[in-house]
Design a protein around this motif. Structure first.
Motif, PDB file in Angstrom:
ATOM      1  N   THR A  80      -8.090  60.113  72.664  1.00  0.00           N
ATOM      2  CA  THR A  80      -6.924  60.217  72.884  1.00  0.00           C
ATOM      3  C   THR A  80      -6.242  58.628  73.377  1.00  0.00           C
ATOM      4  O   THR A  80      -5.071  58.560  73.677  1.00  0.00           O
ATOM      5  N   ALA A  81      -7.325  57.842  73.039  1.00  0.00           N
ATOM      6  CA  ALA A  81      -6.801  56.329  73.253  1.00  0.00           C
ATOM      7  C   ALA A  81      -5.610  55.998  72.300  1.00  0.00           C
ATOM      8  O   ALA A  81      -5.688  56.436  71.074  1.00  0.00           O
ATOM      9  N   ALA A  82      -4.541  54.989  72.879  1.00  0.00           N
ATOM     10  CA  ALA A  82      -3.721  54.562  71.873  1.00  0.00           C
ATOM     11  C   ALA A  82      -4.306  53.350  71.228  1.00  0.00           C
ATOM     12  O   ALA A  82      -5.074  52.708  71.457  1.00  0.00           O
ATOM     13  N   PRO A  83      -3.797  53.236  69.682  1.00  0.00           N
ATOM     14  CA  PRO A  83      -4.571  52.216  68.943  1.00  0.00           C
ATOM     15  C   PRO A  83      -3.849  50.849  69.479  1.00  0.00           C
ATOM     16  O   PRO A  83      -2.980  50.479  70.225  1.00  0.00           O
ATOM     17  N   ASP A  84      -4.786  49.752  69.159  1.00  0.00           N
ATOM     18  CA  ASP A  84      -4.501  48.266  69.557  1.00  0.00           C
ATOM     19  C   ASP A  84      -5.334  47.454  68.338  1.00  0.00           C
ATOM     20  O   ASP A  84      -6.480  47.356  68.736  1.00  0.00           O
ATOM     21  N   LEU A  85      -4.774  47.372  67.550  1.00  0.00           N
ATOM     22  CA  LEU A  85      -5.353  46.342  66.321  1.00  0.00           C
ATOM     23  C   LEU A  85      -5.365  44.778  66.776  1.00  0.00           C
ATOM     24  O   LEU A  85      -6.116  44.121  66.092  1.00  0.00           O
ATOM     25  N   THR A  86      -4.740  44.572  67.625  1.00  0.00           N
ATOM     26  CA  THR A  86      -4.879  43.293  68.002  1.00  0.00           C
ATOM     27  C   THR A  86      -5.796  42.636  68.983  1.00  0.00           C
ATOM     28  O   THR A  86      -6.201  41.297  69.160  1.00  0.00           O
ATOM     29  N   HIS A  87      -6.271  43.674  69.797  1.00  0.00           N
ATOM     30  CA  HIS A  87      -7.359  43.213  70.803  1.00  0.00           C
ATOM     31  C   HIS A  87      -8.395  44.410  70.606  1.00  0.00           C
ATOM     32  O   HIS A  87      -8.545  45.393  71.665  1.00  0.00           O
ATOM     33  N   PRO A  88      -9.471  44.301  69.652  1.00  0.00           N
ATOM     34  CA  PRO A  88     -10.098  45.504  69.510  1.00  0.00           C
ATOM     35  C   PRO A  88     -11.289  45.453  70.368  1.00  0.00           C
ATOM     36  O   PRO A  88     -11.478  44.476  70.951  1.00  0.00           O
ATOM     37  N   SER A  89     -11.788  46.678  70.849  1.00  0.00           N
ATOM     38  CA  SER A  89     -12.529  46.666  71.789  1.00  0.00           C
ATOM     39  C   SER A  89     -14.098  47.009  71.180  1.00  0.00           C
ATOM     40  O   SER A  89     -13.899  47.384  70.136  1.00  0.00           O
ATOM     41  N   TRP A  90     -15.096  46.976  71.963  1.00  0.00           N
ATOM     42  CA  TRP A  90     -16.361  47.279  71.260  1.00  0.00           C
ATOM     43  C   TRP A  90     -16.591  48.657  70.919  1.00  0.00           C
ATOM     44  O   TRP A  90     -17.068  49.295  70.005  1.00  0.00           O
ATOM     45  N   ALA A  91     -15.804  49.590  71.617  1.00  0.00           N
ATOM     46  CA  ALA A  91     -15.732  50.978  71.554  1.00  0.00           C
ATOM     47  C   ALA A  91     -14.983  51.284  70.280  1.00  0.00           C
ATOM     48  O   ALA A  91     -15.401  52.060  69.443  1.00  0.00           O
ATOM     49  N   ARG A  92     -13.717  50.510  70.060  1.00  0.00           N
ATOM     50  CA  ARG A  92     -12.868  50.834  68.657  1.00  0.00           C
ATOM     51  C   ARG A  92     -13.675  50.228  67.762  1.00  0.00           C
ATOM     52  O   ARG A  92     -13.750  50.847  66.519  1.00  0.00           O
ATOM     53  N   ILE A 124      -7.826  56.746  60.846  1.00  0.00           N
ATOM     54  CA  ILE A 124      -8.244  57.616  61.804  1.00  0.00           C
ATOM     55  C   ILE A 124      -9.055  56.864  63.007  1.00  0.00           C
ATOM     56  O   ILE A 124      -8.627  56.750  64.219  1.00  0.00           O
ATOM     57  N   ALA A 125     -10.050  56.308  62.599  1.00  0.00           N
ATOM     58  CA  ALA A 125     -11.125  55.498  63.711  1.00  0.00           C
ATOM     59  C   ALA A 125     -10.236  54.580  64.373  1.00  0.00           C
ATOM     60  O   ALA A 125     -10.565  54.184  65.620  1.00  0.00           O
ATOM     61  N   LEU A 126      -9.478  53.708  63.856  1.00  0.00           N
ATOM     62  CA  LEU A 126      -8.546  52.742  64.551  1.00  0.00           C
ATOM     63  C   LEU A 126      -7.460  53.594  65.494  1.00  0.00           C
ATOM     64  O   LEU A 126      -6.724  52.786  66.155  1.00  0.00           O
ATOM     65  N   GLY A 127      -7.358  54.749  65.312  1.00  0.00           N
ATOM     66  CA  GLY A 127      -6.190  55.567  66.260  1.00  0.00           C
ATOM     67  C   GLY A 127      -4.830  55.383  65.761  1.00  0.00           C
ATOM     68  O   GLY A 127      -4.188  55.730  66.291  1.00  0.00           O
ATOM     69  N   LEU A 128      -4.845  54.983  64.578  1.00  0.00           N
ATOM     70  CA  LEU A 128      -3.134  54.782  63.805  1.00  0.00           C
ATOM     71  C   LEU A 128      -2.722  56.464  63.510  1.00  0.00           C
ATOM     72  O   LEU A 128      -1.390  56.747  64.093  1.00  0.00           O
ATOM     73  N   LEU A 129      -3.599  56.987  63.208  1.00  0.00           N
ATOM     74  CA  LEU A 129      -3.235  58.634  63.072  1.00  0.00           C
ATOM     75  C   LEU A 129      -4.462  59.342  63.771  1.00  0.00           C
ATOM     76  O   LEU A 129      -5.366  59.388  63.045  1.00  0.00           O
ATOM     77  N   HIS A 130      -4.390  60.054  64.624  1.00  0.00           N
ATOM     78  CA  HIS A 130      -5.401  60.716  65.305  1.00  0.00           C
ATOM     79  C   HIS A 130      -5.113  61.897  65.898  1.00  0.00           C
ATOM     80  O   HIS A 130      -6.124  62.728  66.466  1.00  0.00           O
TER      81      HIS A 130
END
Length: 184
Positions: A80-92, A124-130
């Motif tokens: 349910t997390a929002a995507p954030d391509l500019t600050h990727p976390s270790w989880a992402r 999908i995994a980056l949360g862009l469409l999930h």
């Protein structure tokens, strides 16, 4: 087919399919048009005889990508997390790595290679469409490009399978374990 005619066919077929899917996206309000449809369109029109271009591999490869992407999100707690391509976390990063590894493994194990599915799994995994409606839209978009590839290639007389590419007739059987086939 001459190079110029082939080039025009690939360009115009890809263009027409993306316009059609884009129109369906506008009319439905669903994200039917997403980045990995571009390389899929190229593959099904530029290399229609390639195993990865078959409708079977297109549909099942992208399905594997979607399921693996969702698995990566679930394992890392990012469903349910929002995507954030500019600050990727270790989880992402973990979600993306898990998704891509699973997608590649599934395509290899099931013999359904379709390289653009690697992009779908990252989308999908980056949360862009999930979300559930987005996932359904992705699968509908994939079904549309596969159906359009069958129709367009058939209309223009381009040899293309209706579902699965036939196995090469002259192909020797592959050994189960390549190292065991060596004589020594």
């Amino acid at each position: 087919m001459t190079r110029l005619r082939r080039t025009a066919y690939v360009a115009l077929s890809s263009f027409g399919c993306i316009v059609f899917i884009g129109l369906c996206a506008i009319l439905s309000g669903a994200p039917l048009l997403f980045p990995s449809l571009g390389p899929t369109a190229f593959l099904v029109f530029a290399s229609p005889a390639a195993p990865g271009a078959s409708p079977r591999n297109t549909v099942l490869g992208h399905l594997a990508g979607v399921l693996a992407g969702l698995t990566g999100l679930a394992v890392t707690g990012l469903l349910t997390a929002a995507p954030d391509l500019t600050h990727p976390s270790w989880a992402r990063i973990g979600a993306a790595a898990i998704a891509l590894g699973l997608t590649c493994a599934a395509m290899a194990a099931l013999e359904i290679p379709h390289p653009p599915a690697g992009a779908t799994t990252l989308i999908i995994a980056l949360g862009l469409l999930h979300t559930a409606p987005q996932i359904v839209a992705v699968l509908v978009g994939v079904a549309l490009i596969a159906l359009l590839a069958v129709l367009v290639n058939k209309v223009f007389g381009v040899p293309y399978p209706w579902w699965r590419s036939p196995a090469p007739v002259d192909a020797p059987p592959r050994p189960l374990h390549p190292e065991s086939s060596a004589t020594g």
